[in-house]
Design a protein around this motif. Sequence first.
Motif, PDB file in Angstrom:
ATOM      1  N   VAL A 146      15.311  49.005   0.343  1.00  0.00           N
ATOM      2  CA  VAL A 146      13.859  48.886   0.414  1.00  0.00           C
ATOM      3  C   VAL A 146      13.512  48.162   1.710  1.00  0.00           C
ATOM      4  CG1 VAL A 146      13.581  48.849  -2.093  1.00  0.00           C
ATOM      5  CG2 VAL A 146      13.783  46.692  -0.847  1.00  0.00           C
ATOM      6  N   GLY A 147      12.357  48.488   2.259  1.00  0.00           N
ATOM      7  CA  GLY A 147      11.930  47.877   3.508  1.00  0.00           C
ATOM      8  C   GLY A 147      10.447  47.579   3.486  1.00  0.00           C
ATOM      9  N   LEU A 148      10.068  46.587   4.264  1.00  0.00           N
ATOM     10  CA  LEU A 148       8.671  46.178   4.337  1.00  0.00           C
ATOM     11  C   LEU A 148       8.366  45.748   5.767  1.00  0.00           C
ATOM     12  CD1 LEU A 148       6.872  44.031   1.694  1.00  0.00           C
ATOM     13  CD2 LEU A 148       6.669  43.412   4.088  1.00  0.00           C
ATOM     14  N   THR A 149       7.302  46.304   6.326  1.00  0.00           N
ATOM     15  CA  THR A 149       6.897  45.994   7.697  1.00  0.00           C
ATOM     16  C   THR A 149       5.447  45.514   7.702  1.00  0.00           C
ATOM     17  OG1 THR A 149       8.375  47.707   8.571  1.00  0.00           O
ATOM     18  CG2 THR A 149       6.637  46.893  10.037  1.00  0.00           C
ATOM     19  N   VAL A 158       4.008  44.794  15.324  1.00  0.00           N
ATOM     20  CA  VAL A 158       4.754  44.364  14.145  1.00  0.00           C
ATOM     21  C   VAL A 158       5.082  42.880  14.287  1.00  0.00           C
ATOM     22  CG1 VAL A 158       6.907  44.623  12.862  1.00  0.00           C
ATOM     23  CG2 VAL A 158       5.715  46.654  13.729  1.00  0.00           C
ATOM     24  N   VAL A 159       4.768  42.110  13.242  1.00  0.00           N
ATOM     25  CA  VAL A 159       5.021  40.675  13.268  1.00  0.00           C
ATOM     26  C   VAL A 159       6.073  40.251  12.242  1.00  0.00           C
ATOM     27  CG1 VAL A 159       2.750  40.097  14.185  1.00  0.00           C
ATOM     28  CG2 VAL A 159       3.073  40.270  11.699  1.00  0.00           C
ATOM     29  N   TYR A 160       6.389  41.146  11.310  1.00  0.00           N
ATOM     30  CA  TYR A 160       7.403  40.803  10.308  1.00  0.00           C
ATOM     31  C   TYR A 160       8.058  42.087   9.815  1.00  0.00           C
ATOM     32  CZ  TYR A 160       9.638  37.885   6.728  1.00  0.00           C
ATOM     33  OH  TYR A 160      10.554  37.188   5.988  1.00  0.00           O
ATOM     34  N   GLU A 161       9.379  42.047   9.697  1.00  0.00           N
ATOM     35  CA  GLU A 161      10.136  43.204   9.214  1.00  0.00           C
ATOM     36  C   GLU A 161      11.283  42.705   8.356  1.00  0.00           C
ATOM     37  OE1 GLU A 161      12.735  47.007  10.944  1.00  0.00           O
ATOM     38  OE2 GLU A 161      11.930  45.479  12.289  1.00  0.00           O
ATOM     39  N   THR A 162      11.488  43.322   7.203  1.00  0.00           N
ATOM     40  CA  THR A 162      12.573  42.893   6.326  1.00  0.00           C
ATOM     41  C   THR A 162      13.143  44.092   5.582  1.00  0.00           C
ATOM     42  OG1 THR A 162      13.195  41.406   4.508  1.00  0.00           O
ATOM     43  CG2 THR A 162      10.977  42.333   4.436  1.00  0.00           C
ATOM     44  N   ARG A 163      14.450  44.027   5.305  1.00  0.00           N
ATOM     45  CA  ARG A 163      15.162  45.070   4.580  1.00  0.00           C
ATOM     46  C   ARG A 163      16.069  44.421   3.538  1.00  0.00           C
ATOM     47  NH1 ARG A 163      11.975  47.555   6.894  1.00  0.00           N
ATOM     48  NH2 ARG A 163      12.150  49.414   8.215  1.00  0.00           N
ATOM     49  N   ALA A 164      16.195  45.081   2.379  1.00  0.00           N
ATOM     50  CA  ALA A 164      17.118  44.627   1.341  1.00  0.00           C
ATOM     51  C   ALA A 164      17.918  45.829   0.849  1.00  0.00           C
ATOM     52  CB  ALA A 164      16.368  43.987   0.186  1.00  0.00           C
ATOM     53  N   VAL A 165      19.226  45.661   0.701  1.00  0.00           N
ATOM     54  CA  VAL A 165      20.118  46.726   0.258  1.00  0.00           C
ATOM     55  C   VAL A 165      20.886  46.234  -0.962  1.00  0.00           C
ATOM     56  CG1 VAL A 165      22.057  48.210   0.863  1.00  0.00           C
ATOM     57  CG2 VAL A 165      20.361  47.616   2.602  1.00  0.00           C
ATOM     58  N   HIS A 166      20.928  47.082  -1.994  1.00  0.00           N
ATOM     59  CA  HIS A 166      21.654  46.759  -3.224  1.00  0.00           C
ATOM     60  C   HIS A 166      22.491  47.970  -3.616  1.00  0.00           C
ATOM     61  CE1 HIS A 166      22.602  45.524  -7.301  1.00  0.00           C
ATOM     62  NE2 HIS A 166      21.974  46.572  -7.786  1.00  0.00           N
ATOM     63  N   ASP A 167      23.746  47.742  -3.998  1.00  0.00           N
ATOM     64  CA  ASP A 167      24.585  48.863  -4.413  1.00  0.00           C
ATOM     65  C   ASP A 167      25.241  48.558  -5.750  1.00  0.00           C
ATOM     66  OD1 ASP A 167      26.409  46.966  -3.678  1.00  0.00           O
ATOM     67  OD2 ASP A 167      27.610  48.253  -2.416  1.00  0.00           O
TER      68      ASP A 167
END
Length: 206
Positions: A146-149, A158-167
């Motif tokens: 999932v990602g959020l910008t 763009v002032v903030y960017e984040t990614r999360a990965v789950h497996d």
Amino acid sequence: MKRSISSVLWRMAVAAVATLLVSGCMTVRVVDSEVRAFTVAPSVAAGSAYRFERLPSQLANDRQTRIEGIVEAALNRVGLRRDDQGARYSVQIGEGLMLDNSARWRDPWRNRGWWGSVHAGSGGSGVGIGFPLYPYPEPSQYVREVGLTIRDLAQSRVVYETRAVHDGPGAQSDEVLPPMFEAALRDFPNPPQGPRRINIDLPRVP
């Protein structure tokens, strides 16, 4: 004397089963996510207003509406508020799901665990423990991201960017989305640099 021992063992077996059932209902599942976040100065101020921004492929999409509801709750927890008319920032959301084909070639004897049994009755009692004679296939492994910008509308940057990965075998379930977005926004708006692993407890429904 034999009947008395059998009775005691029977009560012990019943108590053990009851304990396992209770503990199983209260078990929590840990959703572990690998998170990377990037920000630029100045950081996003607490209490700032935002609106969601959709790509053309996300327009008139019921699923996107559902995910925005999840993200809105996560953003509320970090101090941002949704205001479509008076927004200072826009928030763009992305998600992806992929079957991990490499999981098929894992050693089938790994992580097999043990199984056991307890039995008691008028004819005797006993405790058994063993292991499967043949390996059985692991459940399918999935990778979800999932990602959020966050974009400053006035400066169009763009002032903030984040990614999360789950497996894992449960990554295909949408129930992991809330803890994944919560992990993605951990330490907002000033996250540490570099990748990190964040664990969020997801209580199991009895």
